[in-house]
Design an enzyme around this catalytic site. Structure first.
Site, PDB file in Angstrom:
ATOM      1  N   TYR A  24       0.538 -14.103  -7.728  1.00 15.10           N
ATOM      2  CA  TYR A  24      -0.704 -14.129  -8.515  1.00 15.10           C
ATOM      3  C   TYR A  24      -0.760 -12.843  -9.322  1.00 15.10           C
ATOM      4  O   TYR A  24       0.171 -12.024  -9.225  1.00 15.10           O
ATOM      5  CB  TYR A  24      -1.927 -14.274  -7.594  1.00 15.10           C
ATOM      6  CG  TYR A  24      -1.823 -13.497  -6.306  1.00 15.10           C
ATOM      7  CD1 TYR A  24      -1.918 -12.112  -6.300  1.00 15.10           C
ATOM      8  CD2 TYR A  24      -1.590 -14.139  -5.096  1.00 15.10           C
ATOM      9  CE1 TYR A  24      -1.803 -11.389  -5.128  1.00 15.10           C
ATOM     10  CE2 TYR A  24      -1.467 -13.413  -3.909  1.00 15.10           C
ATOM     11  CZ  TYR A  24      -1.577 -12.045  -3.942  1.00 15.10           C
ATOM     12  OH  TYR A  24      -1.457 -11.326  -2.783  1.00 15.10           O
ATOM     13  N   ASP A  25      -1.821 -12.683 -10.099  1.00 11.43           N
ATOM     14  CA  ASP A  25      -1.898 -11.545 -11.034  1.00 11.43           C
ATOM     15  C   ASP A  25      -0.778 -11.597 -12.072  1.00 11.43           C
ATOM     16  O   ASP A  25      -0.350 -10.564 -12.577  1.00 11.43           O
ATOM     17  CB  ASP A  25      -1.846 -10.175 -10.310  1.00 11.43           C
ATOM     18  CG  ASP A  25      -3.057  -9.938  -9.427  1.00 11.43           C
ATOM     19  OD1 ASP A  25      -4.078 -10.615  -9.628  1.00 11.43           O
ATOM     20  OD2 ASP A  25      -2.975  -9.078  -8.542  1.00 11.43           O
TER      21      ASP A  25
ATOM     22  N   MET B 225       3.708 -12.216  -3.510  1.00 10.64           N
ATOM     23  CA  MET B 225       2.359 -12.180  -4.105  1.00 10.64           C
ATOM     24  C   MET B 225       2.326 -12.898  -5.459  1.00 10.64           C
ATOM     25  O   MET B 225       2.307 -12.282  -6.525  1.00 10.64           O
ATOM     26  CB  MET B 225       1.888 -10.730  -4.222  1.00 10.64           C
ATOM     27  CG  MET B 225       1.721 -10.069  -2.860  1.00 10.64           C
ATOM     28  SD  MET B 225       0.919  -8.460  -2.940  1.00 10.64           S
ATOM     29  CE  MET B 225       2.314  -7.425  -3.314  1.00 10.64           C
TER      30      MET B 225
ATOM     31  N   GLU C 208       3.033  -1.094  -2.361  1.00 11.09           N
ATOM     32  CA  GLU C 208       3.049  -1.527  -3.771  1.00 11.09           C
ATOM     33  C   GLU C 208       3.253  -0.303  -4.660  1.00 11.09           C
ATOM     34  O   GLU C 208       2.314   0.411  -4.959  1.00 11.09           O
ATOM     35  CB  GLU C 208       1.749  -2.228  -4.104  1.00 11.09           C
ATOM     36  CG  GLU C 208       1.546  -3.450  -3.225  1.00 11.09           C
ATOM     37  CD  GLU C 208       0.271  -4.241  -3.525  1.00 11.09           C
ATOM     38  OE1 GLU C 208      -0.253  -4.131  -4.648  1.00 11.09           O
ATOM     39  OE2 GLU C 208      -0.172  -4.954  -2.640  1.00 11.09           O
TER      40      GLU C 208
ATOM     41  N   GLU D 212     -13.290   4.103   9.981  1.00  5.87           N
ATOM     42  CA  GLU D 212     -13.524   4.292  11.412  1.00  5.87           C
ATOM     43  C   GLU D 212     -14.777   3.518  11.875  1.00  5.87           C
ATOM     44  O   GLU D 212     -14.777   2.871  12.916  1.00  5.87           O
ATOM     45  CB  GLU D 212     -13.716   5.800  11.662  1.00  5.87           C
ATOM     46  CG  GLU D 212     -13.818   6.198  13.110  1.00  5.87           C
ATOM     47  CD  GLU D 212     -12.470   6.547  13.738  1.00  5.87           C
ATOM     48  OE1 GLU D 212     -11.544   6.924  12.987  1.00  5.87           O
ATOM     49  OE2 GLU D 212     -12.361   6.421  14.963  1.00  5.87           O
TER      50      GLU D 212
ATOM     51  N   GLY E 224      -1.214  -0.347   3.700  1.00  6.30           N
ATOM     52  CA  GLY E 224      -0.916  -0.127   2.279  1.00  6.30           C
ATOM     53  C   GLY E 224      -1.949  -0.778   1.393  1.00  6.30           C
ATOM     54  O   GLY E 224      -3.137  -0.519   1.517  1.00  6.30           O
ATOM     55  N   GLY E 225      -1.486  -1.625   0.489  1.00  5.41           N
ATOM     56  CA  GLY E 225      -2.385  -2.253  -0.471  1.00  5.41           C
ATOM     57  C   GLY E 225      -2.241  -1.608  -1.838  1.00  5.41           C
ATOM     58  O   GLY E 225      -1.599  -0.572  -1.997  1.00  5.41           O
TER      59      GLY E 225
END
Ligand SMILES: *[C@@H]1O[C@H](CO)[C@@H](O)[C@H](O)[C@H]1NC(C)=O
Ligand SMILES: *[C@@H]1O[C@H](CO)[C@@H](O)[C@H](O)[C@H]1NC(C)=O
Length: 404
Positions: A229-230, A227, A172, A100, A129-130
């Site tokens: 990568y990783d 995505m 995810e 906030e 999300g994330g």
């Protein structure tokens, strides 16, 4: 070198890596093909690979020293879209503002959408999300049409309040194609009248976590950010690349088909995604290691630990490109011609990452495959102070390659 990588890191991504985690063609695109139809000359314009979708990790405002990055540090002419990361979800379907103070009181949301004044074509989206977000709220909303209505209306109110252009769903990872389809279709039909965008960030190895209904997603969504990568995020005692464009000459067939950007993009395209809705991800960070022996510094050599957390990103086993540039100016960079990515070593420090050359190679790839373009996780770890060369060298290299 045969490596048996498990998928635990998807579940553990909150403790390793920094991707999507919250706190703590030939060069003549656009191709224009002229066809004759019933005697009339009709021009059909194919889409261009021109999108540069920039995720912005909004918590970078609190990073110390050179790591601090505020909305006004974003160059609005080097991105076509900015995805503001992250908001959360409440299980009743409403959006949850995670910070906030930063997002609202300090004006984070409004200061990012105000960048549209400098570039009227810029689109600003809210990413929900994330990697560290709970998936329970997503599941609960995906299986309840009433909650989908609540979320859709809540999101539209948000867009109006903060002058945003759409929502990026970064779940995810979804369990169950039906639930995900229901969530996306519900949102899309609510967004359509207002012309709001709906995009997603998806796993680059879909087969490993239940999979996606690719044709339905492609028809419903505006953009699918893969995505890429990783690919080698979890520490396994060896050095690895984070985001190889192609498999390495010494890698197994399984790795070739599963652990590189090209394999991931092919999975989505072959699975029925419209290439013009797909973007390839470019990581502005790497995964790093401590070598056992400073004289054995190749890909696949023995590592005894993930690298120590960097001063800005503060993640075990990874560093932002900004940190790599600032802390390892004396490092030796080796570019892998097979994988089209570099690694850098500096005494016992070793990192597989992306630099200007590999970022440009990914843009070339996007053009060759007629993709929508590229996306970036995440722009606040570009070399904004120019320790590696030009300021914001990665984002500039991407834009320069796109214009070629
Ligand atoms: C939804 O849940 C949040 C968090 O518990 C709460 O603050 C909010 O008032 C709820 N909204 C509605 C409409 O129930
Ligand atoms: C592949 O492995 C061989 C044998 O270990 C090594 O000599 C060579 O440098 C490796 N090539 C690459 C590109 O890693």
């Amino acid at each position: 070198m045969t490596v048996d990588l498990n998928i635990e890191y998807y579940k553990n991504s909150s403790t390793f890596g920094q991707s999507h985690r919250s706190q703590p063609v030939p060069k003549m695109f656009p191709r224009v093909i002229t066809i004759c139809l019933l005697g009339a000359l009709t021009e059909q314009v194919f889409g261009a690979s021109d999108k540069v979708i920039c995720y912005y990790a909004s918590w970078a405002v609190t990073r110390p020293g050179n790591g601090k990055f505020v909305p006004e540090d974003i160059n609005p002419n080097l991105c076509t879209h900015i995805n503001y990361a992250f908001a959360g979800l409440n299980s009743n379907g409403t959006l949850q503002i995670l910070d906030e103070e930063n997002d609202v009181n300090q004006g984070g949301f409004k200061r990012v959408s105000a960048l549209k004044e400098a570039n009227p074509n810029l689109k600003v989206l809210l990413s929900v999300g994330g990697a560290t977000a709970s998936t329970d709220a997503f599941t609960s909303i995906g299986s309840d049409p009433e909650k989908q209505q609540v979320l859709a209306q809540n999101a539209i109110d948000f867009f109006e309040t903060y002058n945003f252009d759409g929502l990026d769903v970064d779940w995810e990872y979804p369990y169950g194609k039906e639930t995900f389809n229901a969530l996306l279709s519900g949102l899309k039909s609510a967004f359509e009248p207002g012309g709001y965008l709906l995009t997603v960030a998806v796993n680059s190895i879909p087969g490993e976590v239940g999979g996606y209904d690719i044709p339905t997603m492609s028809s419903v969504l505006d953009i699918i950010n893969v995505m890429t990568y990783d690919f080698h995020a979890q520490y396994t005692g060896q050095t690895f690349e984070n985001s190889p464009l192609y498999g390495g000459v010494n890698e197994s067939d399984w790795q070739h088909e599963n652990r590189n950007c090209d394999a991931a993009i092919r999975y989505w395209i072959d699975g029925g995604a419209d290439p013009q809705k797909v973007t390839i991800g470019i990581a502005f960070y790497g995964h790093g290691y401590t070598l056992q022996d400073a004289s054995k510094h190749g890909l696949g050599d023995t590592a005894v630990a993930p690298n120590d957390p960097g001063p800005y990103t503060d993640n075990l086993g990874s560093l932002g490109y900004n940190e790599i540039c600032e802390l390892h100016t004396d490092g030796t960079v080796v570019f892998l011609d097979d994988m089209k990515v570099p690694y850098l070593y500096d005494d016992t420090f070793w990192i597989g990452y992306d630099n200007e050359a590999s970022a440009a190679a990914k843009v070339q790839y996007a053009k060759e495959k007629n993709l929508a373009g590229v996306f970036i996780w995440s722009i606040e770890t570009d070399d904004m102070h120019g320790f590696c060369g030009e300021e914001n060298g990665l984002l500039k290299a991407i834009n320069n390659e796109m214009k070629k």
